[in-house]
Design a protein around this motif. Sequence first.
Motif, PDB file in Angstrom:
ATOM      1  N   LEU A 142       5.252 -53.825 -82.314  1.00  0.00           N
ATOM      2  CA  LEU A 142       5.047 -54.672 -83.210  1.00  0.00           C
ATOM      3  C   LEU A 142       6.315 -55.773 -83.612  1.00  0.00           C
ATOM      4  CD1 LEU A 142       3.465 -55.624 -85.768  1.00  0.00           C
ATOM      5  CD2 LEU A 142       4.548 -53.850 -86.915  1.00  0.00           C
ATOM      6  N   LEU A 143       7.374 -55.176 -83.633  1.00  0.00           N
ATOM      7  CA  LEU A 143       8.615 -56.285 -83.911  1.00  0.00           C
ATOM      8  C   LEU A 143       8.514 -57.278 -82.652  1.00  0.00           C
ATOM      9  CD1 LEU A 143      10.764 -57.309 -85.998  1.00  0.00           C
ATOM     10  CD2 LEU A 143      12.073 -55.464 -84.927  1.00  0.00           C
ATOM     11  N   GLN A 144       8.551 -56.892 -81.523  1.00  0.00           N
ATOM     12  CA  GLN A 144       8.721 -57.656 -80.434  1.00  0.00           C
ATOM     13  C   GLN A 144       7.770 -58.684 -80.442  1.00  0.00           C
ATOM     14  OE1 GLN A 144      11.147 -57.463 -77.939  1.00  0.00           O
ATOM     15  NE2 GLN A 144      10.471 -59.428 -77.873  1.00  0.00           N
ATOM     16  N   ARG A 145       6.471 -58.368 -80.774  1.00  0.00           N
ATOM     17  CA  ARG A 145       5.158 -59.341 -80.914  1.00  0.00           C
ATOM     18  C   ARG A 145       5.657 -60.538 -81.868  1.00  0.00           C
ATOM     19  NH1 ARG A 145       2.153 -62.754 -79.320  1.00  0.00           N
ATOM     20  NH2 ARG A 145       0.143 -63.157 -80.297  1.00  0.00           N
ATOM     21  N   MET A 146       6.114 -59.747 -83.094  1.00  0.00           N
ATOM     22  CA  MET A 146       6.209 -60.743 -84.195  1.00  0.00           C
ATOM     23  C   MET A 146       7.596 -61.730 -83.808  1.00  0.00           C
ATOM     24  SD  MET A 146       6.455 -57.865 -87.346  1.00  0.00           S
ATOM     25  CE  MET A 146       6.713 -59.006 -88.454  1.00  0.00           C
ATOM     26  N   LEU A 147       8.669 -61.056 -83.076  1.00  0.00           N
ATOM     27  CA  LEU A 147       9.598 -62.069 -82.699  1.00  0.00           C
ATOM     28  C   LEU A 147       9.225 -63.250 -81.706  1.00  0.00           C
ATOM     29  CD1 LEU A 147      12.457 -59.294 -82.090  1.00  0.00           C
ATOM     30  CD2 LEU A 147      12.501 -61.076 -83.925  1.00  0.00           C
TER      31      LEU A 147
END
Length: 297
Positions: A142-147
């Motif tokens: 999730l966080l990678q996608r958000m970044l």
Amino acid sequence: MAIRVTKAVIPAAGLGTRFLPATKAMPKEMLPVVDKPAIQYVVEEAVAAGIVDVLMITGRNKATLENHFDRVGELEAALERKGDIDRLKKVTYSSDLAEVHYLRQGDPLGLGHAVLQAKMHVGVQPFAVLLGDDIIDERDHLLQRMLNVQAERNATVIALQEVDSSHAHLYGIATVSPTNESDVVRVNGLVEKPEPGTEPSNLAVIGRYVLQPQVFEVLASTKPGQGGEIQLTDALQVLSADETIAGGVYGVVFKGRRYDTGDRVDYIKAIVELAVEREDIGPELRPWLKRFAEGLD
Ligand code: G1P
């Protein structure tokens, strides 16, 4: 060119009243989820997404947190003498994860106030905020996608997940419109913990944010809101209403596995869910759990 996000802020100053007396002398972030403190999952998630610098906003009970991410010479030496390399690795792993800094919040004036404390440390770069009550399965990035979305759109990015309307009053709730990417929405408005039945949608803010540094200015003038606290949601509402400040607010709609450790029943569910998936203890736990559940009425 997009600036790579390297810093994360983890608010960890909550009193953990729902877990008293366990949290009388220990921060709730240190409660074990299987065999790791909840906070370690969150730091591991940040590091997996490329974060190298973590700032924890803490309160009075911070000592155990600091100790957890520090070396512990005596224990390391004892395990080394015994040749217990597996356990030694577990001990040194958390201290080698990232550069962890600590800052005390002072007055507990709310999540928005906690994030505002990070201003000097963060400077003028976009940064991540991760709330410790939510654990995101390490298989879902999730966080990678958000970044990535932050880098593409140069905007604020929040994580959203559909929740049952009976739970909407526990979250920040977003009003959204679609974009050209199926998992990304434009956030048009946000409301913190709406009264039951008044929620504008069932898209809840879950505890992951990638914020633009302009959020600090907005937070500095955000008045106490829901619960008398300075709410991060209220500052994000301001940013969502005016794209010219920092590019507006987008949401990544998460359909993966989230474990909530914020209240007692959800915490127990999180432990069971994560434990049955583990290779080391899952095979022993699963058949027992099945038999145990069959015996329940
Ligand atoms: C905070 C935020 C809320 C968000 C939630 C996610 O609330 O204020 O907007 O939906 O985290 O877990 P808290 O759970 O700290 O009351």
